[in-house]
Design a protein around this motif. Structure first.
Motif, PDB file in Angstrom:
ATOM      1  N   LEU A   1      -7.163   3.164   6.093  1.00  0.00           N
ATOM      2  CA  LEU A   1      -6.568   1.831   5.976  1.00  0.00           C
ATOM      3  C   LEU A   1      -7.322   0.873   6.886  1.00  0.00           C
ATOM      4  CD1 LEU A   1      -2.827   2.944   6.009  1.00  0.00           C
ATOM      5  CD2 LEU A   1      -4.258   2.426   4.030  1.00  0.00           C
ATOM      6  N   PRO A   2      -7.482  -0.393   6.467  1.00  0.00           N
ATOM      7  CA  PRO A   2      -8.354  -1.317   7.199  1.00  0.00           C
ATOM      8  C   PRO A   2      -7.728  -1.959   8.436  1.00  0.00           C
ATOM      9  CG  PRO A   2      -7.499  -2.396   5.260  1.00  0.00           C
ATOM     10  CD  PRO A   2      -6.997  -0.976   5.219  1.00  0.00           C
ATOM     11  N   TRP A   3      -6.667  -1.401   8.976  1.00  0.00           N
ATOM     12  CA  TRP A   3      -6.084  -1.931  10.199  1.00  0.00           C
ATOM     13  C   TRP A   3      -5.838  -0.777  11.156  1.00  0.00           C
ATOM     14  CZ3 TRP A   3      -3.544  -2.351   5.462  1.00  0.00           C
ATOM     15  CH2 TRP A   3      -2.541  -1.415   5.242  1.00  0.00           C
ATOM     16  N   THR A   4      -5.667  -1.134  12.400  1.00  0.00           N
ATOM     17  CA  THR A   4      -5.356  -0.127  13.406  1.00  0.00           C
ATOM     18  C   THR A   4      -3.986  -0.441  13.983  1.00  0.00           C
ATOM     19  OG1 THR A   4      -6.438  -1.437  15.113  1.00  0.00           O
ATOM     20  CG2 THR A   4      -7.762   0.265  14.031  1.00  0.00           C
ATOM     21  N   GLY A   5      -3.340   0.572  14.445  1.00  0.00           N
ATOM     22  CA  GLY A   5      -2.041   0.371  15.065  1.00  0.00           C
ATOM     23  C   GLY A   5      -0.925   0.199  14.050  1.00  0.00           C
TER      24      GLY A   5
ATOM     25  N   VAL B   1       0.861  -1.186   0.000  1.00  0.00           N
ATOM     26  CA  VAL B   1       0.000   0.000   0.000  1.00  0.00           C
ATOM     27  C   VAL B   1       0.894   1.230   0.000  1.00  0.00           C
ATOM     28  CG1 VAL B   1      -1.619   1.369   1.384  1.00  0.00           C
ATOM     29  CG2 VAL B   1      -1.943  -1.096   1.172  1.00  0.00           C
ATOM     30  N   ILE B   2       0.544   2.176  -0.866  1.00  0.00           N
ATOM     31  CA  ILE B   2       1.227   3.463  -0.918  1.00  0.00           C
ATOM     32  C   ILE B   2       0.156   4.507  -0.623  1.00  0.00           C
ATOM     33  CG2 ILE B   2       2.600   5.035  -2.328  1.00  0.00           C
ATOM     34  CD1 ILE B   2       3.393   2.515  -4.009  1.00  0.00           C
ATOM     35  N   VAL B   3       0.318   5.225   0.486  1.00  0.00           N
ATOM     36  CA  VAL B   3      -0.758   6.076   0.985  1.00  0.00           C
ATOM     37  C   VAL B   3      -0.308   7.523   1.142  1.00  0.00           C
ATOM     38  CG1 VAL B   3      -0.260   5.523   3.407  1.00  0.00           C
ATOM     39  CG2 VAL B   3      -2.557   6.244   2.764  1.00  0.00           C
ATOM     40  N   ASP B   4      -1.219   8.447   0.855  1.00  0.00           N
ATOM     41  CA  ASP B   4      -0.972   9.877   1.039  1.00  0.00           C
ATOM     42  C   ASP B   4      -1.045  10.193   2.527  1.00  0.00           C
ATOM     43  OD1 ASP B   4      -0.790  12.615   0.951  1.00  0.00           O
ATOM     44  OD2 ASP B   4      -2.665  12.931  -0.126  1.00  0.00           O
TER      45      ASP B   4
ATOM     46  N   GLU C   1       2.035   5.581  12.722  1.00  0.00           N
ATOM     47  CA  GLU C   1       0.964   4.877  13.431  1.00  0.00           C
ATOM     48  C   GLU C   1       0.204   3.914  12.529  1.00  0.00           C
ATOM     49  OE1 GLU C   1      -1.297   8.108  15.040  1.00  0.00           O
ATOM     50  OE2 GLU C   1       0.212   8.543  16.580  1.00  0.00           O
ATOM     51  N   ARG C   2       0.257   4.105  11.242  1.00  0.00           N
ATOM     52  CA  ARG C   2      -0.400   3.202  10.283  1.00  0.00           C
ATOM     53  C   ARG C   2       0.557   2.129   9.790  1.00  0.00           C
ATOM     54  NH1 ARG C   2      -2.709   5.887  12.587  1.00  0.00           N
ATOM     55  NH2 ARG C   2      -4.775   6.701  12.513  1.00  0.00           N
ATOM     56  N   GLY C   3       1.774   2.092  10.341  1.00  0.00           N
ATOM     57  CA  GLY C   3       2.719   1.028  10.009  1.00  0.00           C
ATOM     58  C   GLY C   3       3.609   1.301   8.817  1.00  0.00           C
ATOM     59  N   ALA C   4       3.723   2.561   8.399  1.00  0.00           N
ATOM     60  CA  ALA C   4       4.587   2.868   7.248  1.00  0.00           C
ATOM     61  C   ALA C   4       6.015   2.443   7.551  1.00  0.00           C
ATOM     62  CB  ALA C   4       4.531   4.358   6.921  1.00  0.00           C
ATOM     63  N   GLY C   5       6.589   1.717   6.604  1.00  0.00           N
ATOM     64  CA  GLY C   5       7.974   1.271   6.735  1.00  0.00           C
ATOM     65  C   GLY C   5       8.928   2.141   5.955  1.00  0.00           C
ATOM     66  N   ALA C   6       8.381   3.026   5.133  1.00  0.00           N
ATOM     67  CA  ALA C   6       9.209   3.933   4.341  1.00  0.00           C
ATOM     68  C   ALA C   6       8.371   5.138   3.950  1.00  0.00           C
ATOM     69  CB  ALA C   6       9.737   3.226   3.095  1.00  0.00           C
ATOM     70  N   ILE C   7       9.074   6.214   3.617  1.00  0.00           N
ATOM     71  CA  ILE C   7       8.423   7.444   3.174  1.00  0.00           C
ATOM     72  C   ILE C   7       9.043   7.866   1.854  1.00  0.00           C
ATOM     73  CG2 ILE C   7       8.149   9.906   3.675  1.00  0.00           C
ATOM     74  CD1 ILE C   7       7.987   9.189   6.637  1.00  0.00           C
ATOM     75  N   ILE C   8       8.190   8.271   0.928  1.00  0.00           N
ATOM     76  CA  ILE C   8       8.644   8.895  -0.319  1.00  0.00           C
ATOM     77  C   ILE C   8       8.208  10.348  -0.240  1.00  0.00           C
ATOM     78  CG2 ILE C   8       8.465   8.968  -2.827  1.00  0.00           C
ATOM     79  CD1 ILE C   8       7.769   5.992  -2.789  1.00  0.00           C
TER      80      ILE C   8
ATOM     81  N   VAL D   1       3.996   2.198   2.335  1.00  0.00           N
ATOM     82  CA  VAL D   1       4.859   3.336   2.015  1.00  0.00           C
ATOM     83  C   VAL D   1       3.995   4.585   2.122  1.00  0.00           C
ATOM     84  CG1 VAL D   1       6.254   4.474   0.248  1.00  0.00           C
ATOM     85  CG2 VAL D   1       6.303   1.981   0.450  1.00  0.00           C
ATOM     86  N   ALA D   2       4.498   5.591   2.809  1.00  0.00           N
ATOM     87  CA  ALA D   2       3.769   6.850   2.949  1.00  0.00           C
ATOM     88  C   ALA D   2       4.318   7.869   1.963  1.00  0.00           C
ATOM     89  CB  ALA D   2       3.901   7.370   4.369  1.00  0.00           C
ATOM     90  N   LEU D   3       3.422   8.601   1.314  1.00  0.00           N
ATOM     91  CA  LEU D   3       3.799   9.725   0.465  1.00  0.00           C
ATOM     92  C   LEU D   3       3.618  10.979   1.302  1.00  0.00           C
ATOM     93  CD1 LEU D   3       1.973   8.679  -2.821  1.00  0.00           C
ATOM     94  CD2 LEU D   3       4.369   8.337  -2.230  1.00  0.00           C
ATOM     95  N   LEU D   4       4.664  11.771   1.409  1.00  0.00           N
ATOM     96  CA  LEU D   4       4.633  12.890   2.340  1.00  0.00           C
ATOM     97  C   LEU D   4       5.274  14.120   1.711  1.00  0.00           C
ATOM     98  CD1 LEU D   4       3.799  13.425   5.307  1.00  0.00           C
ATOM     99  CD2 LEU D   4       6.133  12.871   5.949  1.00  0.00           C
ATOM    100  N   GLY D   5       4.516  15.205   1.694  1.00  0.00           N
ATOM    101  CA  GLY D   5       5.016  16.456   1.150  1.00  0.00           C
ATOM    102  C   GLY D   5       5.287  17.502   2.210  1.00  0.00           C
ATOM    103  N   SER D   6       4.816  17.245   3.423  1.00  0.00           N
ATOM    104  CA  SER D   6       5.008  18.228   4.492  1.00  0.00           C
ATOM    105  C   SER D   6       5.967  17.675   5.540  1.00  0.00           C
ATOM    106  CB  SER D   6       3.676  18.577   5.145  1.00  0.00           C
ATOM    107  OG  SER D   6       3.248  17.513   5.969  1.00  0.00           O
ATOM    108  N   GLU D   7       6.431  18.568   6.376  1.00  0.00           N
ATOM    109  CA  GLU D   7       7.290  18.161   7.487  1.00  0.00           C
ATOM    110  C   GLU D   7       6.534  18.211   8.800  1.00  0.00           C
ATOM    111  OE1 GLU D   7      10.772  20.605   7.435  1.00  0.00           O
ATOM    112  OE2 GLU D   7      11.344  19.965   5.428  1.00  0.00           O
ATOM    113  N   ALA D   8       5.222  18.244   8.726  1.00  0.00           N
ATOM    114  CA  ALA D   8       4.395  18.346   9.932  1.00  0.00           C
ATOM    115  C   ALA D   8       4.567  17.092  10.787  1.00  0.00           C
ATOM    116  CB  ALA D   8       2.938  18.521   9.551  1.00  0.00           C
ATOM    117  N   PRO D   9       4.960  17.266  12.037  1.00  0.00           N
ATOM    118  CA  PRO D   9       5.147  16.107  12.914  1.00  0.00           C
ATOM    119  C   PRO D   9       3.901  15.231  13.031  1.00  0.00           C
ATOM    120  CG  PRO D   9       6.089  18.059  13.925  1.00  0.00           C
ATOM    121  CD  PRO D   9       5.332  18.517  12.704  1.00  0.00           C
ATOM    122  N   GLY D  10       2.725  15.844  12.999  1.00  0.00           N
ATOM    123  CA  GLY D  10       1.488  15.074  13.093  1.00  0.00           C
ATOM    124  C   GLY D  10       1.271  14.153  11.906  1.00  0.00           C
ATOM    125  N   ARG D  11       1.670  14.586  10.733  1.00  0.00           N
ATOM    126  CA  ARG D  11       1.522  13.763   9.529  1.00  0.00           C
ATOM    127  C   ARG D  11       2.531  12.620   9.519  1.00  0.00           C
ATOM    128  NH1 ARG D  11      -2.821  13.222   7.394  1.00  0.00           N
ATOM    129  NH2 ARG D  11      -3.098  13.058   9.583  1.00  0.00           N
TER     130      ARG D  11
END
Length: 193
Positions: free
Chosen positions: A64-68, A52-55, A92-99, A76-86
């Motif tokens: 996403l259909p799981w918790t924790g 899964v590649i998620v914004d 928290e959704r289990g991302a193992g990498a960020i693009i 893989v998370a797609l991330l354009g901001s540096e916001a700590p919350g994002r």
């Protein structure tokens, strides 16, 4: 994981609004042999892809259909901001990498490898922890079998434990299983030798 995976034939679900980033991402995934689907709706638990590649910039809790942090597949998370919350949301959704966005095509393959590797490591650790917790839970059986050997054969605790351990090693079974057999009467008391 010591080998880099071959992604040919994999299915990737991209959970993101269509834009220039997703076009570059889909093109790069196709070059890697990955079939990609794009959607901006919650992912169904019934049809999970291999990855899964998620914004992470606009993602929400029920996307996403799981918790924790134990996802059902590599993330893989797609991330354009540096916001700590994002960033926290992605973790928290289990991302193992960020693009990072805008997406550089050279970042896609390493991120996929990293996400798959971390997912597999988490899965192995969870299985190992479950195994160890089960052994700890069954430890009273070992203690009871040692006591039974001590009482039946007039042994001290150390010698009784050694006999139980040797019996388990000869049978190539966990001590907890041999202890359960002895306590249940399935296995005769090992002889003192």
């Amino acid at each position: 994981m010591r080998e880099t995976p071959n992604f040919t034939g994999w299915h990737a679900a991209i959970i993101h609004r269509e834009d220039g980033n997703t076009e570059r991402l889909i093109r790069q995934l196709r070059l890697l042999g990955i079939r990609a689907t794009l959607q901006w709706a919650p992912l169904s638990a019934a049809e999970l892809p291999q990855i899964v590649i998620v914004d992470a910039d606009q993602g929400w809790d029920d996307l996403l259909p799981w918790t924790g942090t134990n996802p059902a597949c590599p993330v893989v998370a797609l991330l354009g901001s540096e916001a700590p919350g994002r960033i926290a949301w992605a973790l928290e959704r289990g991302a193992g990498a960020i693009i990072a966005k805008p997406i550089a095509t050279s970042a896609v393959y390493p991120a996929l490898v990293m996400a798959v590797s971390i997912y597999q490591e988490r899965k192995n650790n969870a299985e190992r922890l479950q195994y160890l917790e089960e052994r700890v839970r069954l430890r009273p059986l070992v203690h009871a079998a040692v006591e039974k050997l001590m009482n039946a054969r007039g042994l001290d605790e150390e010698r009784a434990y050694a006999i139980l351990r040797d019996c388990a090693m000869r049978r190539r079974l966990p001590m907890e299983q041999i202890a359960a057999f002895i306590l249940g009467g399935v296995e005769p008391l090992p002889e003192v030798g």
